[in-house]
Design a protein around this motif. Structure first.
Motif, mmCIF file in Angstrom:
data_model
loop_
_atom_site.group_PDB
_atom_site.id
_atom_site.type_symbol
_atom_site.label_atom_id
_atom_site.label_comp_id
_atom_site.label_asym_id
_atom_site.label_seq_id
_atom_site.Cartn_x
_atom_site.Cartn_y
_atom_site.Cartn_z
ATOM 1 N N ASN A 10 0.807 -1.223 0.000
ATOM 2 C CA ASN A 10 0.000 0.000 0.000
ATOM 3 C C ASN A 10 0.840 1.274 0.000
ATOM 4 N N LEU A 11 2.129 1.161 0.272
ATOM 5 C CA LEU A 11 2.996 2.324 0.356
ATOM 6 C C LEU A 11 3.801 2.577 -0.922
ATOM 7 N N ILE A 12 3.651 1.706 -1.908
ATOM 8 C CA ILE A 12 4.378 1.876 -3.165
ATOM 9 C C ILE A 12 3.779 3.063 -3.916
ATOM 10 N N PRO A 13 4.612 4.040 -4.291
ATOM 11 C CA PRO A 13 4.078 5.191 -5.029
ATOM 12 C C PRO A 13 3.674 4.775 -6.440
ATOM 13 N N PRO A 14 2.747 5.513 -7.050
ATOM 14 C CA PRO A 14 2.356 5.187 -8.424
ATOM 15 C C PRO A 14 3.556 5.293 -9.367
ATOM 16 N N GLU A 15 3.582 4.429 -10.369
ATOM 17 C CA GLU A 15 4.668 4.452 -11.342
ATOM 18 C C GLU A 15 4.436 5.582 -12.332
ATOM 19 N N PRO A 16 5.447 6.440 -12.540
ATOM 20 C CA PRO A 16 5.296 7.532 -13.503
ATOM 21 C C PRO A 16 5.265 7.007 -14.937
ATOM 22 N N ALA A 17 4.682 7.783 -15.822
ATOM 23 C CA ALA A 17 4.624 7.421 -17.235
ATOM 24 C C ALA A 17 6.033 7.443 -17.835
ATOM 25 N N ALA A 18 6.237 6.638 -18.853
ATOM 26 C CA ALA A 18 7.550 6.528 -19.482
ATOM 27 C C ALA A 18 8.010 7.834 -20.117
ATOM 28 N N LEU A 47 14.780 6.170 -1.544
ATOM 29 C CA LEU A 47 15.239 4.796 -1.377
ATOM 30 C C LEU A 47 14.462 4.080 -0.276
ATOM 31 N N LYS A 48 13.215 4.417 -0.104
ATOM 32 C CA LYS A 48 12.409 3.788 0.930
ATOM 33 C C LYS A 48 12.204 2.297 0.665
ATOM 34 N N ALA A 49 12.271 1.884 -0.586
ATOM 35 C CA ALA A 49 12.334 0.487 -1.009
ATOM 36 C C ALA A 49 11.097 -0.351 -0.720
ATOM 37 N N TYR A 50 9.942 0.260 -0.576
ATOM 38 C CA TYR A 50 8.728 -0.529 -0.372
ATOM 39 C C TYR A 50 8.432 -1.417 -1.579
ATOM 40 N N PHE A 51 8.825 -0.968 -2.770
ATOM 41 C CA PHE A 51 8.619 -1.764 -3.973
ATOM 42 C C PHE A 51 9.351 -3.107 -3.865
ATOM 43 N N ILE A 52 10.544 -3.090 -3.298
ATOM 44 C CA ILE A 52 11.317 -4.323 -3.117
ATOM 45 C C ILE A 52 10.732 -5.145 -1.980
ATOM 46 N N LEU A 53 10.484 -4.533 -0.846
ATOM 47 C CA LEU A 53 9.975 -5.245 0.318
ATOM 48 C C LEU A 53 8.645 -5.928 0.019
ATOM 49 N N ALA A 54 7.812 -5.324 -0.811
ATOM 50 C CA ALA A 54 6.493 -5.879 -1.106
ATOM 51 C C ALA A 54 6.556 -7.151 -1.949
ATOM 52 N N HIS A 55 7.659 -7.385 -2.633
ATOM 53 C CA HIS A 55 7.765 -8.582 -3.468
ATOM 54 C C HIS A 55 7.828 -9.821 -2.578
#
Length: 103
Positions: A10-18, A47-55
């Motif tokens: 829930n803490l992963i920020p939205p991915e920006p457009a390319a 570098l909060k890294a929630y994207f990695i931790l959530a995997h």
């Protein structure tokens, strides 16, 4: 620890457009060889890294490292502040290795 992983989703920020400016494309290699790829804003995202931790296959305790030149970025979920990607010198594209500190 499992609850922390679930909260991280829930803490992963939205991915920006390319096509947005100021984007950093990061390729992340997990300890078991899985590859993750995602875009982040260099000056906004940290570098909060929630994207990695959530995997599901990511370790609970880890640090991130660049391949060349070799640099490590310690990560603690409870840190008060985290530097932005630009502040740690990540450019438009970077590969990061996730190092399992419990291994």
């Amino acid at each position: 620890m499992i609850r922390r992983k679930q909260e991280a989703v829930n803490l992963i920020p939205p991915e920006p457009a390319a096509d947005e400016s100021g984007i950093c494309r990061i390729l992340i290699r997990l300890p078991r060889g899985q590859k993750l790829e995602r875009r982040f804003h260099r000056t906004i995202h940290t570098l909060k890294a929630y994207f990695i931790l959530a995997h599901p296959d990511s370790p609970y305790q880890f640090e991130m490292a660049t391949y060349f030149p070799k640099r490590t970025f310690p990560w603690q979920p409870d840190m008060d502040t985290h530097p932005t990607l630009a502040e740690v010198g990540l450019g438009a594209s970077k590969a990061l290795l996730v190092l399992d500190l419990d291994a």
